[in-house]
Design a protein around this motif. Structure first.
Motif, PDB file in Angstrom:
ATOM      1  N   UNK A 396       0.861  -1.188   0.000  1.00 46.14           N
ATOM      2  CA  UNK A 396       0.000   0.000   0.000  1.00 46.14           C
ATOM      3  C   UNK A 396       0.893   1.233   0.000  1.00 46.14           C
ATOM      4  N   UNK A 397       1.202   1.742  -1.197  1.00 38.93           N
ATOM      5  CA  UNK A 397       2.174   2.826  -1.295  1.00 38.93           C
ATOM      6  C   UNK A 397       1.635   4.114  -0.684  1.00 38.93           C
ATOM      7  N   UNK A 398       0.310   4.367  -0.794  1.00 39.65           N
ATOM      8  CA  UNK A 398      -0.254   5.562  -0.182  1.00 39.65           C
ATOM      9  C   UNK A 398      -0.135   5.522   1.332  1.00 39.65           C
ATOM     10  N   UNK A 399      -0.517   4.376   1.925  1.00 40.54           N
ATOM     11  CA  UNK A 399      -0.364   4.231   3.366  1.00 40.54           C
ATOM     12  C   UNK A 399       1.088   4.277   3.800  1.00 40.54           C
ATOM     13  N   UNK A 400       1.970   3.752   2.951  1.00 37.60           N
ATOM     14  CA  UNK A 400       3.394   3.771   3.253  1.00 37.60           C
ATOM     15  C   UNK A 400       3.906   5.191   3.416  1.00 37.60           C
ATOM     16  N   UNK A 401       3.630   6.049   2.444  1.00 37.81           N
ATOM     17  CA  UNK A 401       4.162   7.403   2.510  1.00 37.81           C
ATOM     18  C   UNK A 401       3.478   8.219   3.600  1.00 37.81           C
ATOM     19  N   UNK A 402       2.204   7.960   3.875  1.00 38.26           N
ATOM     20  CA  UNK A 402       1.566   8.628   5.011  1.00 38.26           C
ATOM     21  C   UNK A 402       2.229   8.224   6.317  1.00 38.26           C
ATOM     22  N   UNK A 403       2.571   6.928   6.442  1.00 37.09           N
ATOM     23  CA  UNK A 403       3.254   6.464   7.647  1.00 37.09           C
ATOM     24  C   UNK A 403       4.626   7.118   7.784  1.00 37.09           C
ATOM     25  N   UNK A 404       5.343   7.280   6.662  1.00 32.43           N
ATOM     26  CA  UNK A 404       6.663   7.900   6.714  1.00 32.43           C
ATOM     27  C   UNK A 404       6.562   9.374   7.085  1.00 32.43           C
ATOM     28  N   UNK A 405       5.541  10.054   6.579  1.00 35.17           N
ATOM     29  CA  UNK A 405       5.354  11.468   6.921  1.00 35.17           C
ATOM     30  C   UNK A 405       5.071  11.615   8.413  1.00 35.17           C
ATOM     31  N   UNK A 406       4.175  10.775   8.943  1.00 33.75           N
ATOM     32  CA  UNK A 406       3.878  10.829  10.380  1.00 33.75           C
ATOM     33  C   UNK A 406       5.095  10.464  11.218  1.00 33.75           C
ATOM     34  N   UNK A 407       5.860   9.493  10.745  1.00 33.22           N
ATOM     35  CA  UNK A 407       7.086   9.100  11.447  1.00 33.22           C
ATOM     36  C   UNK A 407       8.061  10.266  11.512  1.00 33.22           C
ATOM     37  N   UNK A 408       8.237  10.957  10.383  1.00 27.89           N
ATOM     38  CA  UNK A 408       9.174  12.073  10.345  1.00 27.89           C
ATOM     39  C   UNK A 408       8.770  13.157  11.340  1.00 27.89           C
TER      40      UNK A 408
END
Length: 577
Positions: A396-408
């Motif tokens: 799930x690439x959309x969920x992936x990048x949202x998770x990375x943004x929140x992580x950052x």
């Protein structure tokens, strides 16, 4: 998808038609319209005043009381409230419509109507706007204009028209006063963010100030229609050789900061899959081409549509048209390669490579030495455990990048705004895939595109180009450094050189050392009070009460209070509190 044999001919005719229009200029009154963004300060350009801010806040509270928000809102009342609040809140409602993890689905469905069902302004107002922008009557520019709009959104509405030279066009007119209202709302948010940031610790997940500043930048770009016309032209040029993908071409001679004139494209919106299916189109082919082209926009062109929701994509004559390019994202070659590294690092479960790619992509807020790398890696482990166990086609690439943004954000690391735009675009497209590609994940198409586009020759050429640019920057920096070194050497020989040093390290450690020094100083003060009071006691310095000098008694009492306080602080520190 059924191919239209006249597509290429249609493109040729459009090119000839638009080239002929380019030679035709609107009367000189149009040329006098200020187009480029003004150099005035935002407060002057958008008429931002304290009186206006207080009046706007009063309007917001009045609407809140009218809708009795404290009693709860139904989906319909929430949509009506957002429409009454103005274009900035409508824009936020459109974003919330795609976030079912924040709002229940019935609210998301109702807010989705904000994209196309915003109450239009009267045609008389539109005509006045055109006359004010062009400086002449609209009849001198347009042979006719349809009074009923093709669509009405929070910022603008679109009318079909025909130029006096005979071309069918769509005219996008910015709502009068929308720019000032949106600027006022963001200015209020800025003030709130400044006050809230004083009470928010750096480890909070949401950076309110950064979000508002990103919103302000997006507002400046989206409300400048000259920039949208430029985006349309660039998107069109990049897709000249791409089959079945295009966008309306703008008529730049007729565009101003508040008006865009572009080709009129009559087609079927991808919001209506049933009509597309009835017209003989295969939804799977449409969805595949949209995602394939979006991968090209991001990974090859570095210029992508930042708001690719279904209302901004139509199909006409076998060609898929992206419309409304007010919001676009740009990525350089370096950023595009990092995006690919991040995707494949997740798929392989390689936390070290993911961290390396993310940190090369990110810009840390504050001192980078304060980043807790152990905690950062731990958070990445959670992401990897959630995503890496899946096959590449199930990622799930959309969920992936949202998770990375929140992580950052959680780890106080700031990612470029283009990453947030890319993540939002992927999430929006994934909502489209649920109808058009129910059995295929978007990352599968993107992965195939990356494997096909990995050409060693072109990759080497791009690397050589980047190396050339970096080498030039390095040479220029070396020359500057040599000049500064020569200046420093001459100042050193004259005894004029001063050196400022700064101790870099954890502020927590420095605060701990400062606490130790404070307690040591307090202990010296307590000892001095005790010794001084003893001297006063044995000297019997008057006045004396119950055989004890008053000064000595006060000294002993002060020493006792300070000693107890010092002991309490030492005890708390030793117990980790």
């Amino acid at each position: 998808m059924p191919a239209d044999q006249s597509t290429q001919k249609q493109h040729g005719e459009e090119a000839q038609r638009t080239s002929s229009v380019a030679s035709h200029r609107v009367p000189r009154a149009v040329d006098a319209v200020p187009g480029a963004p003004s150099s005035l300060a935002p407060s002057e350009r958008y008429q931002l005043t304290r009186v206006g801010r207080r009046a706007r806040i009063g309007q917001i509270f009045k609407l809140a009381r009218t809708y009795e928000v404290w009693r709860g809102l139904t989906p319909e009342r929430m949509r009506s409230l957002i429409e009454d609040l103005g274009p900035m809140f409508v824009k936020m409602g459109q974003i919330l419509a795609t976030r079912s993890e924040i709002l229940p689905q019935e609210y998301c469905d109702e807010l989705g109507r904000l994209r196309t069902e915003v109450e239009p302004v009267p045609f008389s107002v539109v005509r006045d706007c055109l006359e004010a922008e062009y400086g002449i009557a609209p009849e001198h520019v347009f042979a006719w204009i349809a009074e009923h709009p093709l669509g009405s959104a929070s910022l603008a509405q679109v009318h079909r028209a025909r130029l006096v030279t005979g071309e069918d066009v769509a005219v996008k007119v910015q709502r009068p006063g929308a720019q000032q209202i949106m600027a006022q709302d963001i200015d209020i948010m800025r003030s709130l963010a400044r006050h809230v940031s004083r009470f928010m610790r750096s480890e909070q997940v949401i950076d309110f100030t950064g979000v508002v500043e990103e919103l302000w930048q997006s507002f400046r770009e989206e409300t400048n229609f000259l920039m949208e016309a430029k985006n349309l032209e660039e998107f069109y040029d990049l897709h000249v050789g791409v089959p079945n993908i295009s966008c309306p071409r703008p008529y730049t001679a007729y565009c101003t900061e508040h008006i865009v004139v572009m080709d009129y494209i009559e087609g079927i919106s991808v919001e209506d899959p049933a009509t597309l299916r009835a017209a003989g189109f295969r939804l799977h082919d449409i969805g595949s081409q949209i995602v394939e082209d979006y991968a090209q926009q991001v990974l090859d062109d570095g210029f992508f549509h930042a708001d690719p929701h279904a209302g901004n994509i139509i199909v006409s004559g076998g060609v898929i048209y992206f419309i409304d390019l007010g919001m676009v994202g740009r990525m350089g070659g370096h950023d595009r390669s990092l995006v690919q590294e991040m995707i494949f690092s997740i798929a392989r479960g390689n936390v070290a490579d993911l961290k390396d790619a993310l940190m090369r992509f990110a810009v840390s807020r504050g001192d980078s030495s304060e980043l807790d790398h152990a905690a950062f890696l731990t958070d990445l482990d959670y992401i990897v455990s959630d995503f890496a166990a899946r096959d590449l086609q199930d990622l799930d690439v959309g969920g992936l990048f949202n998770a990375l943004v929140n992580l950052a954000r959680k780890n106080d690391v700031e990612l470029p705004s283009v990453v947030t735009m890319f993540a939002r675009g992927l999430v929006t497209l994934e909502g489209l895939l649920s109808e058009y590609l129910p059995d295929v994940n978007m990352i599968e198409i993107i992965a195939r595109h990356m494997s096909r586009s990995t050409n060693p020759v072109s990759a080497a050429q791009e690397m050589a180009s980047e190396l050339k640019t970096d080498s030039w920057k390095a040479l220029k920096s070396s020359l500057v450094a040599a000049g500064q070194l020569d200046l420093a050497s001459r100042m050193l020989t004259r005894g004029q050189l001063k050196i400022n040093t700064q101790l870099l390290g954890s502020e927590q450690v420095l605060r701990h050392i400062g606490g130790i020094i404070d307690r040591l100083s307090m202990a010296i003060v307590v000892a001095g009070l005790f010794i001084g009071s003893s001297v006063v006691y044995y000297a019997k310095i008057e006045p004396v009460i119950f055989g004890i000098p008053v000064i000595g008694f006060l000294g002993y009492s002060s020493a006792l209070v300070l000693a107890l306080g010092l002991g309490r602080e030492i005890w708390r520190n030793s117990h980790g509190k």
